[in-house]
Design an enzyme around this catalytic site. Structure first.
Site, PDB file in Angstrom:
ATOM      1  N   SER A  76      16.644 -75.991 -11.037  1.00 37.17           N
ATOM      2  CA  SER A  76      15.628 -75.316 -12.172  1.00 37.17           C
ATOM      3  C   SER A  76      14.797 -74.968 -11.297  1.00 37.17           C
ATOM      4  CB  SER A  76      15.474 -76.249 -13.596  1.00 37.17           C
ATOM      5  OG  SER A  76      17.010 -76.772 -14.225  1.00 37.17           O
ATOM      6  N   LYS A  79      13.592 -71.749 -11.199  1.00 32.20           N
ATOM      7  CA  LYS A  79      13.238 -70.628 -12.808  1.00 32.20           C
ATOM      8  C   LYS A  79      11.572 -70.427 -12.936  1.00 32.20           C
ATOM      9  CE  LYS A  79      15.742 -73.185 -16.407  1.00 32.20           C
ATOM     10  NZ  LYS A  79      17.426 -73.628 -15.600  1.00 32.20           N
ATOM     11  N   TYR A 201      22.934 -66.469 -13.186  1.00 35.31           N
ATOM     12  CA  TYR A 201      22.511 -67.581 -13.322  1.00 35.31           C
ATOM     13  C   TYR A 201      23.022 -68.589 -12.650  1.00 35.31           C
ATOM     14  CZ  TYR A 201      19.531 -71.187 -16.215  1.00 35.31           C
ATOM     15  OH  TYR A 201      19.399 -72.561 -17.331  1.00 35.31           O
ATOM     16  N   TYR A 252      10.770 -80.401 -18.092  1.00 37.56           N
ATOM     17  CA  TYR A 252      11.853 -81.245 -19.416  1.00 37.56           C
ATOM     18  C   TYR A 252      10.991 -81.562 -20.852  1.00 37.56           C
ATOM     19  CZ  TYR A 252      15.488 -80.234 -15.281  1.00 37.56           C
ATOM     20  OH  TYR A 252      15.823 -79.187 -14.257  1.00 37.56           O
ATOM     21  N   VAL A 270      17.352 -80.738 -11.399  1.00 34.81           N
ATOM     22  CA  VAL A 270      18.375 -82.225 -11.566  1.00 34.81           C
ATOM     23  C   VAL A 270      18.536 -82.638 -10.830  1.00 34.81           C
ATOM     24  CG1 VAL A 270      19.060 -82.085 -14.236  1.00 34.81           C
ATOM     25  CG2 VAL A 270      20.243 -80.886 -12.660  1.00 34.81           C
TER      26      VAL A 270
END
Lengths: 316, 316, 316, 316
Positions: A76, A79, A201, A252, A270
């Site tokens: 992530s 992102k 993705y 998160y 993660v």
């Protein structure tokens, strides 16, 4: 107690190397705590005792400790870069398709998406990152390739690459992301066919990079939008905005706790990595695969906590 | 473009007065937009064209423009001070009773409270502020009085007082807060009888103060925990933590947007006031009664946006 | 296999006595399973091995087995009678203040109340029963007294009374109901002061009655609205409507399961009682304090399941 | 007032023909109210003034009025038959994969699915019907074909067929069902590949049939499990159970209202059809394309309401 002058208004001429070494010593017992992500085999196989940390100054000087040159799965963390690359192209029109508010409890992700008509709360929850990827795909025809090229250029590491085994594993476990994508598509908030979007993705998330690579690649956010080569990717205001979103939404459902403990804009993955920004001063990346129950690296958060305590380089 | 040196690492010797005057001129058309809170008559009667703004330096020097000496209803702004006063007494044990994560959509407030067993997400949503008030009441026997005394001391304004008409209006409209308090009590997370707690809570919100008063009273957060008289209220770390919670949770469901536009720890109230902190540098308070649809002062947010743009004094 | 002609279109001249005795024998091992409600001491002290069952024919003939003459705490069973008493006075206007749809998962009760602007889903969830009680209180000035008088008249048992110890225990544990009442009051859906309403509500729930009493008191629903004395309480259509609401909403989040297993309109209480209606034929009440995890009497549901299997007297 | 003896315990020897004709006259103004489903063109094009109604006795005698021989799109009505066909093969093991409780507000469908680990609340919400179809597909290799064959056999109409244009339209608008299927797959509650499942699901919904066809095909539920040819599809208990689920879950979020007004097990579809069961007596199907805001045929519900009022054939 601070080993660097403890105030961001008086930047030090000292290097960061002794700080990193002191942190590595102080938290030596922490790596190994937590558990690596286990939803795909490649991540579950990581040794939770690995630990690396790097700091990059604005001019590209990098300091590191531990496994700071060891590539790991960025997940992530990418992102942030995808958001920057789309925002650079699309500008504020992006914000009609994704919000910038924290999402609250993950339990509510789907109901919130339904309540807010398929507009995800922010670009860093999976639903929001899917929207950003979809829009970058529409604008470039190759979202994942655009991202990889950017990371190579900013880190200076041409060997950065997709890990297609990891991408394939993600696809095989991708039902929840497929559900999110179809759900948003039902509201007209996805342009590309869902399978195309998911491929893009998962490719992005699969990129392997080291702490050194990522600390360097994050530099544009500390340089107020300026890339490594001196060109401008984002306006000063846009760079500030991405930092703000990282601080409020980057870890998160622990963004409040991260702000409370670390006090820097950050984004975790993660794979166990976390990037962080000291605006106008430096960027950091830390990696250790053991995750806490909210998905953030236990040793990574602890190391960043020590960093801001030792240096005073918090935004607060 | 910046009229002060645009970097927080190089604090200016210039005063803030011309900045405030320029802001007042630039946003002259904004006050009057939005609508005053209308759930109690005293707030609904406010003239939305009122506008005031004050900046307090660390040493207590205050600059102001417009209605900066006009008292207004502080409302939720007091949640910051109640939090500080309880945290100073109780320390980290507080965090077993209230979280520090953003709450997401207000729609979910009750379901989140239920899902998380009566522990509110953070001290700035109403449920969380009720818990903090309850705990301060247990520790002092007079939460509202403790708060009032603190605000008087920090602002140097002994005339600060409760507005008992407003408190009575709030009580008469207090069913939703009563519901929250009883609901948390059903989980054992409230110590005092609900009517006692609500009295204390509404008294706090009723305090009237001016931009000058509140900018001064907020000073301890810019001075890393040091009160106006040089005594320490909070540890450096605790002061930083409150700033972090203000940034992530201080403006209802617009915390992300506020961080994105303003980039400072802030806390708003439905009376139209907003306080903000530039750590190590100064504190601000702005007031204009017209609210946007998320409950924040339209002109207040606009003025703070201009302030960080003109001075570069954002944390990002 | 049926010991009575297995079709509701051919009512038997046989008495129900042997059916009840056979049921008591067949499920002899069931009482004792489950756990009595434990949120107030008076309920927790019940012996879970108690079991009683009664059937009342339309003419008031009653059959019984086990502890069928032993009073127990009626609790939520009274919601049926309060609904009937208000509907008789108010008619369809009631339905502007409470719905008649199943509520789904209890987890969602509060969010649903919020989503639907303070209008509870049906009269048998606590929120809905509070609204019905509030409205009956407005119309009679003594909701609980009106209910008690009705139960005495229909059962012919003048000794029925409130159990004020239980009512006091409920009040002391009443934070969740207080939260619901205040929450609905914030939407303008409660007329009386919340403390007055809660007193009336808890008094109703505290009434002690036996299986015989309750089977008789329920008779008007099998007689299409006609009271024991031949007078009409409800129109035929209204009686049918209450039966429909009992079938779809009468057993907490197990209404579907109860319809599936038993196939009769029914209403349970956490005291371990369940009433049921065979329209045009008879009424039942069964009692055994051990509850399943959805709050319904384990032996009570089992006994009703046997009853409909043995007699064929299901509505399906 | 009743034109048939008004009590289900005294079935009439009269035919249903005059009842249907009286209903058609009485509600002549109702067809045309409401709006046809508009999410796919084929449904939106229906004339909302169409109206047909049929009653089938247990022996297959059929009465009808209006457009009772006109085929229309069955849509969700087929969920009843798919449930019966899977339950006949799988028995109670099905209930480990789908519940049988009402789902409450549709707003909560996704959060409920998440809260309950991918187990849908009942077989008649879309998520539940997807699970049942998936399981029938696993057991037969051709869920849609198995359904079509059953409907042809029970109705005696060999011309029943899929409408492949409608199925294609559904697929093109199928993102929400794809989201549900992927979401449940992420919990391991879907066996077949999602695209295969969706094809089977949309084919079932596309079948065109008339009121006469569907009243006949529903007969096994009034005959306690016995098919038209005298063979047994379901046990008596299973037939009763499906009736119970229809009553509590058959009409979207209006099941309580339908039970309240009509008082029969029923299942509606967005094509404007509704089937209903009078256990042991007859089955009905009514069709009129104008829907109310909960997705049920306005004239269809009104006609069934008149039917139970005129005949007394309600289960309550």
């Amino acid at each position: 107690m601070a080993i660097m002058p403890g105030n961001s208004s008086q930047p030090s001429s000292l290097t960061f190397q002794p700080v990193l070494e002191r942190i590595a010593t102080e938290i030596a017992q922490t790596p190994g705590r937590g558990r690596p992500a286990d939803y795909i085999p490649a991540l579950a196989a990581c040794d939770p005792r690995r630990f690396g940390m790097a700091v990059a100054e604005l001019d590209g000087t990098v300091y590191g400790v531990g496994d700071w040159r060891q590539p790991f799965s960025t997940q992530s963390i990418t992102k942030v870069f995808t958001l920057a690359l789309d925002l650079a192209r699309e500008g504020d029109a992006l914000w009609e398709h994704v919000g910038r508010e924290p999402s609250g409890n993950p339990f509510n992700s789907l109901v919130q998406l339904e309540y807010e008509n398929g507009i995800p709360r922010n670009p860093f929850i999976n639903a929001g990152a899917l929207v950003v990827t979809d829009r970058l795909q529409t604008r470039t025809g190759d979202a994942a390739g655009t991202l990889l090229e950017f990371l190579r250029a900013e880190s200076g590491n041409e060997r950065l690459a997709f890990d297609r085994d990891i991408a394939a594993s993600e696809t095989a476990n991708g039902d929840r992301n497929a559900a999110l994508a179809h759900f948003m598509a039902s509201y007209g908030n996805i342009d590309n066919p869902v399978p195309v979007l998911l491929d893009q993705y998962f490719l992005q998330c699969s990129i392997a990079a080291s702490c050194a690579d990522l600390a360097l690649a994050t530099g544009f956010l500390a340089r107020h939008g300026i890339r490594a080569d001196g060109g401008r990717l984002l306006s000063r205001s846009q760079a500030k905005q991405i930092n703000a979103i990282m601080l409020t939404c980057g870890t998160y459902d622990a963004a409040g706790d991260f702000a409370y403990r670390v006090g820097l804009p950050g984004k975790s993955g993660v794979g166990g990595g976390i990037i962080a920004v000291v605006p106008g001063r430096c960027t950091l990346c830390v990696w250790s695969p053991g995750l806490d129950d909210r998905g953030n690296s236990v040793a990574g958060v602890a190391a960043l906590d020590r960093f801001t305590t030792l240096t005073g380089l918090s935004v607060f």
